[in-house]
Design a protein around this motif. Structure first.
Motif, PDB file in Angstrom:
ATOM      1  N   SER A  39      -6.658  -3.120  -1.196  1.00  0.00           N
ATOM      2  CA  SER A  39      -6.032  -2.754  -2.471  1.00  0.00           C
ATOM      3  C   SER A  39      -4.946  -1.711  -2.242  1.00  0.00           C
ATOM      4  O   SER A  39      -3.881  -1.750  -2.846  1.00  0.00           O
ATOM      5  N   ARG A  40      -5.222  -0.767  -1.330  1.00  0.00           N
ATOM      6  CA  ARG A  40      -4.250   0.283  -1.054  1.00  0.00           C
ATOM      7  C   ARG A  40      -2.971  -0.306  -0.455  1.00  0.00           C
ATOM      8  O   ARG A  40      -1.872   0.028  -0.841  1.00  0.00           O
ATOM      9  N   ILE A  41      -3.143  -1.226   0.512  1.00  0.00           N
ATOM     10  CA  ILE A  41      -1.979  -1.835   1.170  1.00  0.00           C
ATOM     11  C   ILE A  41      -1.164  -2.638   0.162  1.00  0.00           C
ATOM     12  O   ILE A  41       0.067  -2.524   0.094  1.00  0.00           O
ATOM     13  N   ILE A  42      -1.870  -3.412  -0.668  1.00  0.00           N
ATOM     14  CA  ILE A  42      -1.157  -4.224  -1.663  1.00  0.00           C
ATOM     15  C   ILE A  42      -0.415  -3.314  -2.649  1.00  0.00           C
ATOM     16  O   ILE A  42       0.745  -3.555  -2.979  1.00  0.00           O
ATOM     17  N   GLU A 102       1.883  -3.988  11.270  1.00  0.00           N
ATOM     18  CA  GLU A 102       1.953  -4.752  10.029  1.00  0.00           C
ATOM     19  C   GLU A 102       2.627  -3.937   8.949  1.00  0.00           C
ATOM     20  O   GLU A 102       3.475  -4.415   8.210  1.00  0.00           O
ATOM     21  N   ARG A 103       2.209  -2.668   8.895  1.00  0.00           N
ATOM     22  CA  ARG A 103       2.798  -1.793   7.897  1.00  0.00           C
ATOM     23  C   ARG A 103       4.244  -1.458   8.250  1.00  0.00           C
ATOM     24  O   ARG A 103       5.097  -1.327   7.378  1.00  0.00           O
ATOM     25  N   THR A 104       4.513  -1.314   9.554  1.00  0.00           N
ATOM     26  CA  THR A 104       5.858  -0.990  10.005  1.00  0.00           C
ATOM     27  C   THR A 104       6.855  -2.011   9.475  1.00  0.00           C
ATOM     28  O   THR A 104       7.920  -1.659   8.969  1.00  0.00           O
ATOM     29  N   ILE A 105       6.467  -3.289   9.589  1.00  0.00           N
ATOM     30  CA  ILE A 105       7.375  -4.332   9.161  1.00  0.00           C
ATOM     31  C   ILE A 105       7.428  -4.395   7.640  1.00  0.00           C
ATOM     32  O   ILE A 105       8.421  -4.767   7.036  1.00  0.00           O
ATOM     33  N   LEU A 106       6.347  -3.957   7.020  1.00  0.00           N
ATOM     34  CA  LEU A 106       6.294  -3.968   5.565  1.00  0.00           C
ATOM     35  C   LEU A 106       7.201  -2.910   4.968  1.00  0.00           C
ATOM     36  O   LEU A 106       7.984  -3.161   4.052  1.00  0.00           O
ATOM     37  N   SER A 149      -1.571  -1.155 -11.241  1.00  0.00           N
ATOM     38  CA  SER A 149      -2.898  -0.829 -11.716  1.00  0.00           C
ATOM     39  C   SER A 149      -3.643  -2.089 -12.169  1.00  0.00           C
ATOM     40  O   SER A 149      -4.825  -2.273 -11.865  1.00  0.00           O
ATOM     41  N   LYS A 150      -2.941  -2.970 -12.864  1.00  0.00           N
ATOM     42  CA  LYS A 150      -3.552  -4.229 -13.324  1.00  0.00           C
ATOM     43  C   LYS A 150      -4.015  -5.069 -12.142  1.00  0.00           C
ATOM     44  O   LYS A 150      -5.147  -5.559 -12.105  1.00  0.00           O
ATOM     45  N   ALA A 151      -3.102  -5.223 -11.160  1.00  0.00           N
ATOM     46  CA  ALA A 151      -3.428  -6.038  -9.995  1.00  0.00           C
ATOM     47  C   ALA A 151      -4.621  -5.457  -9.263  1.00  0.00           C
ATOM     48  O   ALA A 151      -5.509  -6.187  -8.804  1.00  0.00           O
ATOM     49  N   ALA A 152      -4.660  -4.111  -9.169  1.00  0.00           N
ATOM     50  CA  ALA A 152      -5.735  -3.463  -8.423  1.00  0.00           C
ATOM     51  C   ALA A 152      -7.089  -3.728  -9.067  1.00  0.00           C
ATOM     52  O   ALA A 152      -8.065  -4.060  -8.375  1.00  0.00           O
ATOM     53  N   ILE A 153      -7.149  -3.588 -10.400  1.00  0.00           N
ATOM     54  CA  ILE A 153      -8.433  -3.798 -11.088  1.00  0.00           C
ATOM     55  C   ILE A 153      -8.876  -5.263 -10.922  1.00  0.00           C
ATOM     56  O   ILE A 153     -10.017  -5.545 -10.527  1.00  0.00           O
ATOM     57  N   MET A 169      -1.566   5.947  -5.937  1.00  0.00           N
ATOM     58  CA  MET A 169      -2.152   4.638  -6.246  1.00  0.00           C
ATOM     59  C   MET A 169      -3.540   4.793  -6.826  1.00  0.00           C
ATOM     60  O   MET A 169      -4.242   5.770  -6.608  1.00  0.00           O
ATOM     61  N   THR A 170      -3.928   3.823  -7.573  1.00  0.00           N
ATOM     62  CA  THR A 170      -5.074   3.981  -8.459  1.00  0.00           C
ATOM     63  C   THR A 170      -6.419   3.971  -7.759  1.00  0.00           C
ATOM     64  O   THR A 170      -7.331   4.646  -8.181  1.00  0.00           O
ATOM     65  N   SER A 171      -6.566   3.214  -6.713  1.00  0.00           N
ATOM     66  CA  SER A 171      -7.921   3.101  -6.182  1.00  0.00           C
ATOM     67  C   SER A 171      -8.048   3.688  -4.784  1.00  0.00           C
ATOM     68  O   SER A 171      -8.940   3.333  -4.039  1.00  0.00           O
ATOM     69  N   THR A 172      -7.168   4.599  -4.426  1.00  0.00           N
ATOM     70  CA  THR A 172      -7.216   5.158  -3.076  1.00  0.00           C
ATOM     71  C   THR A 172      -8.237   6.274  -2.965  1.00  0.00           C
ATOM     72  O   THR A 172      -8.736   6.538  -1.891  1.00  0.00           O
ATOM     73  N   ASN A 173      -8.531   6.934  -4.064  1.00  0.00           N
ATOM     74  CA  ASN A 173      -9.387   8.110  -3.979  1.00  0.00           C
ATOM     75  C   ASN A 173     -10.857   7.753  -4.036  1.00  0.00           C
ATOM     76  O   ASN A 173     -11.253   6.699  -4.499  1.00  0.00           O
ATOM     77  N   GLY A 174     -11.664   8.693  -3.618  1.00  0.00           N
ATOM     78  CA  GLY A 174     -13.091   8.629  -3.889  1.00  0.00           C
ATOM     79  C   GLY A 174     -13.342   9.228  -5.260  1.00  0.00           C
ATOM     80  O   GLY A 174     -12.459   9.258  -6.100  1.00  0.00           O
ATOM     81  N   LEU A 175     -14.581   9.681  -5.458  1.00  0.00           N
ATOM     82  CA  LEU A 175     -14.904  10.242  -6.766  1.00  0.00           C
ATOM     83  C   LEU A 175     -15.632  11.556  -6.572  1.00  0.00           C
ATOM     84  O   LEU A 175     -16.492  11.686  -5.707  1.00  0.00           O
TER      85      LEU A 175
END
Lengths: 110, 822
Positions: free
Chosen positions: B707-710, B648-652, B725-729, A1-7
């Motif tokens: 962001s990671r969970i989503i 939460e993640r378990t059910i996800l 990637s779009k959603a994350a930004i 995933m794109t934003s999981t890492n640091g830099l």
């Protein structure tokens, strides 16, 4: 995933007194990592009197507007000091962000 | 005692004394010789080792190798000059020392060639003039043995004399290149190799002009076999393991070492060798090299006797000083062994002869048949030697003796038999182990493929399930299974056979398949407990190994959530409720035996309801009984705590949960060997609207974990990397904006899928602010006057498929939407 890492930032060529410096960005350039990146990049620029800086983007997986701002700032400072700034090997996703905001035209992207 | 008897005694004693003296002398000399030879050999090996270590060190500097190449080239050039000088001398000798005054028989006609146009008078004149040639030919061959193929003198009159028969040849050799070249240049020449008409072999020719009182008379030519020349030059080079001389097209000319097949090299399919040769041809005179395994090859494209050739040298790489010393020590020990053996043989031989003499004398004197004693020894020695060579089948019954020899023979026979048995056992064991290993690998694959892979209910997204099985050994006794029984009933099951390894695996396969079969053939009104009872009958019947299996089966109605289960002695599964509560699913009515323990057991089933957004974890005791280095168990309480914290993640996402559970257990074990099979299966019923939410403090950095969970959820639900990637930004831009400027106490993030669109709500109770009204930045302006700001919102608007804002009930609600299809 794109934003999981640091830099992680590595700088090559500055110690040897070279005029060509390569900066490698590994990871994610986002709100949480941008402060560190800005500090480091401007430091490199400060130490460099003449020559050029190449930023290697090949391992950068994510960039948000915060990251773009740092690049913009770096470009301004470099232009003021008459130092050439080049961006190299961008991934598709990062390139798309650059294209979207028209930055591709502002920078020398290789 | 009679004097006769005394005399016999004296003769016997003196004979024996003399024999003993002789024997001692022989032994002494032999021991001395052995000692001498051992000293010499040891010294030689020691010196050699020293030299080789030096050479190896040099070699490892990789300088001496190319030095050898340079030496080889220098030798080629100097030898070429040597031969030319040689011919020159003879050419001048023909001109001066030999002359018409020489008396002797002229050359025979069979050794001459001339064209039919030449007059017989001219032929006779030349034959007379060069009558000394047979003598000269003999002399040349004595001085230059081996390498010379043919010597020939061609006269200006068109007559050729040779040392080999030219019978029937009528050819004017004045037309040939060598003759024309030498005549025109008035200098000695060496030719490039060519195929000789007489032998069909590659030949090099050296030619010089002959003069008589400054008048050109003809040409003296020596032909050499190319092969022989090359061998003479290189064969004594001890540093090389092999040399090849190859022509430009890589067809070989000669391998210099006799015992090496030339096509070893150029037939090689080794890409490295091909590249080496190609590189060498490409750059003349430049040394190329390559290391392939323990072969080190050097090649250069050079001029050799005026012909462009590839010179390839091969060195066997020294793997290091240690192995070199070892090799030399090995050879030393075998040298010493040889010395000792050969000397001992001589000693033994003389010893035996002496014994025979003593026996013969004794035979005449005492008429005792002493030699009978020697025969069994010889027989025994021969048999021991044969045993040493590996021929273990020896007949010891004909060792005719009744003393120690017989005893030794018996011992040797025993030894041979034990050797036989030992070799047989070793062979058997090795092949057995290999076979079992291979079969276990296959068994592992078979067993792994027996349990289902990751499963997602693509149609309705009502349920989701994921399982993992990790045997402690190659194969294990655990299993899990899940499948749709019909449109609305889903079966999940887990089992654990007593014991581990192959026997457990066999029983596991049996149990798993019986269970699947019996469940499939249940009548409408029969419960899973009926199937369990039937499986128990089948397994209990003929269960000689007294194995058993604990097993849990549940049938879930995916519409109502009604679960009917039967637990045959398995550890209770865990129910994870939508609110994060984790409880054991125990047998309320009665505890049941594991399967195959007793026959005629009637199992009963129980029921409960699994709400939407809840899940069930089935697992074997390998999960809870994982040990760490302090011999602590992972334990049920740690497992419950883990599930509670991550519910939460378990059910996800059951797949991700199972994987992270395994990592957690691994982390806990901290490298301690897995002692039991680890198997787990997680089943969940999806939430209705599947609206998930997270509530956080307005801290900028919080965007990252959310962001990671989503992102994980989006990927799990089949959204592309690009959409994620779009959603994350966009999410980062808007979340950071709210966290920084809104002044809210907390931020609520809701996310869910709606009509194939992934929706994220960012809700805050700060001051009213519509991000969308923010003006569009001028992205075309130059870098110098570009303002920093507003960029993030602009980007979000560009990236999102849906971007809207509402202010209701005192709250800002920003909606972000990304489509599935791109």
């Amino acid at each position: 995933m794109t934003s999981t890492n640091g830099l992680e930032i590595t700088v090559d060529g500055l110690e040897g007194g070279d005029s060509a410096v390569t900066v490698m960005l590994v990871g994610s350039l986002d709100t949480t990592t941008v402060e560190e990146a800005q500090k480091m990049l401007l430091e490199v620029l400060e130490k460099l009197e003449i020559g050029d800086i190449t930023v290697d983007f090949s391992e950068l997986t994510y960039i948000s507007s915060a990251g773009l701002r740092v690049m913009l700032l770096l470009n301004k400072e470099a232009t003021d000091k008459n130092i050439k700034l080049k961006l190299r090997d961008m991934r598709q996703s990062v390139r798309e962000v650059f294209d979207m905001v028209g930055f591709t035209a502002l920078f020398t992207v290789e | 005692m009679t004097s006769f008897a005394k005399r016999i005694l004296m003769v016997t004693i003196s004979t024996i004394a003399v024999a003993l003296l002789a024997l001692s002398a022989v032994l002494f000399i032999n021991i001395f010789l052995i000692d001498q030879q051992i000293t010499d050999t040891t010294e030689t090996t020691s010196n050699r080792t020293e030299d080789e270590i030096l050479m190896s060190v040099n070699y490892n500097n990789s300088k001496s190798a190319s030095k050898i190449m340079q030496q080889a080239l220098a030798r080629m050039i100097s030898s070429s000059e040597d031969y030319l000088t040689f011919v020159k001398i003879y050419a001048s000798e023909i001109s001066h020392e030999y002359g018409t005054e020489f008396s002797g028989d002229p050359i025979e006609y069979d050794y001459m060639s001339y064209s039919p146009e030449t007059s017989s008078q001219t032929v006779e004149n030349d034959r007379n003039t060069f009558r000394f040639l047979p003598t000269m030919f003999e002399e040349v061959k004595t001085n230059l043995p081996n390498t010379i193929l043919q010597i020939a003198v061609t006269t200006e009159n068109g007559v050729m004399f040779s040392d080999i028969s030219l019978k029937g040849l009528h050819y004017d050799f004045r037309q040939r290149d060598f003759y024309v070249d030498v005549k025109n240049s008035q200098e000695c020449k060496s030719s490039a190799p060519y195929i000789a008409y007489s032998t069909g072999k590659q030949v090099l020719s050296y030619s010089c002009p002959i003069y008589s009182d400054d008048e050109f008379m003809g040409v003296l030519a020596f032909d050499f076999l190319f092969d022989d020349l090359a061998k003479t030059i290189f064969q004594n080079d001890a540093n090389l393991d092999n040399i090849f001389i190859l022509s430009e097209d890589l067809s070989t000319i000669v391998p210099v070492m006799d015992d090496i097949e030339s096509y070893d090299l150029f037939r090689s399919y080794d890409a490295d060798i091909k590249k080496l040769l190609a590189d060498a041809v490409k750059s003349p005179s430049v040394l190329q090299n390559v290391t392939i395994g323990n072969r080190y090859l050097e090649a250069a494209y050079v001029s050799m006797w005026k012909m462009p050739v590839l010179l390839v040298l091969e060195f066997e790489e020294h793997t290091g000083v240690a192995s070199l010393v070892k090799n030399n020590m090995d050879s030393l020990s075998s040298d010493l062994q040889n010395i000792v053996e050969s000397r001992l043989f001589v000693t033994l031989f003389i010893f035996l002869v002496s014994i025979v003499i003593v026996v013969l004398v004794g035979f005449f004197i005492t008429r005792l048949r002493v030699n009978k004693l020697a025969q069994p020894v010889t027989d025994l020695v021969e048999k021991v030697r044969l045993i040493g060579e590996g021929i273990l089948e020896q007949d010891f019954t004909n060792i005719d003796s009744n003393d120690e020899i017989a005893e030794i023979a018996k011992e040797v026979e025993k030894m041979a038999n034990s050797l036989k048995e030992y070799i047989y056992n070793v062979e058997q064991k090795t092949s057995e182990e290999e076979r079992v290993k291979a079969e276990l690998t296959i068994a592992h694959r078979i067993q792994t493929s027996m349990v289902p892979e990751r499963f997602v209910d693509e149609t309705g997204r009502d349920i989701s399930v994921s399982g993992v099985m990790r045997p402690a050994q190659q194969v294990g006794g655990d299993f899990y299974d899940y499948y749709f029984l019909d449109d609305k009933n889903f079966i999940i099951t887990i089992g654990d056979v007593s014991g581990k390894g192959i026997s457990a695996a066999l029983f596991m396969a049996l149990a798993m398949n019986f269970l699947k079969y019996e469940v499939a053939f249940l009548e409408k009104d029969e419960s899973v407990a009926v199937a369990m009872s039937r499986v128990n009958e089948r397994l209990a019947e003929g269960n000689d190994a007294a194995m058993f299996v604990t097993c849990f089966v549940a049938k879930v109605n995916i519409e109502t959530g009604e679960v009917e289960y039967c637990n045959a002695g398995h550890n209770p599964p865990l129910k994870i409720s939508a609110d994060g509560e984790v409880t054991e699913i125990s047998n309320n009515k009665k505890a049941e035996f594991p399967l195959a323990v007793l026959d005629n057991v009637t199992y009963t089933s129980e029921t409960f309801t699994l709400d939407k957004g809840s899940g069930i974890l089935l697992f074997t005791d390998g999960v809870t009984e994982a040990f760490n280095k302090e011999h602590e168990q992972y334990g049920i309480s740690r497992l419950i705590e883990y599930l509670h914290n991550t519910f939460e993640r378990t059910i996800l996402n059951p797949g991700a949960t199972i994987n992270s559970l395994l990592s957690t257990i691994e982390e806990f074990a901290d490298g301690e060997t897995q002692s039991d099979d680890i198997t787990a299966l997680l089943f969940k019923r999806s939430r209705d609207a599947e609206v998930q939410w997270l509530r956080v403090l307005p801290v900028v950095e919080k965007f990252k974990p959310i962001s990671r969970i989503i992102s994980e959820d989006m990927l799990y639900n089949g959204f592309s990397e690009q959409s994620v990637s779009k959603a994350a930004i966009a999410f980062e831009e808007l979340f950071v904006n709210v966290a920084r400027y809104s002044g809210t106490d907390e931020i609520l993030v809701e996310f869910f899928i709606q009509d194939d669109e992934y929706i994220i709500h960012i809700i805050d109770s700060g001051k009213e602010f519509n991000p969308i009204t923010n003006e569009t930045p001028d992205i075309t302006s130059s870098v110098a006057d570009r303002k920093i700001g507003g960029l993030g919102i602009f980007m979000a608007g560009n990236l999102l498929d849906e971007f809207s804002y509402a202010y209701k009930d005192g709250k800002n609600v920003t909606t972000l939407g990304v489509n599935r299809s791109e």
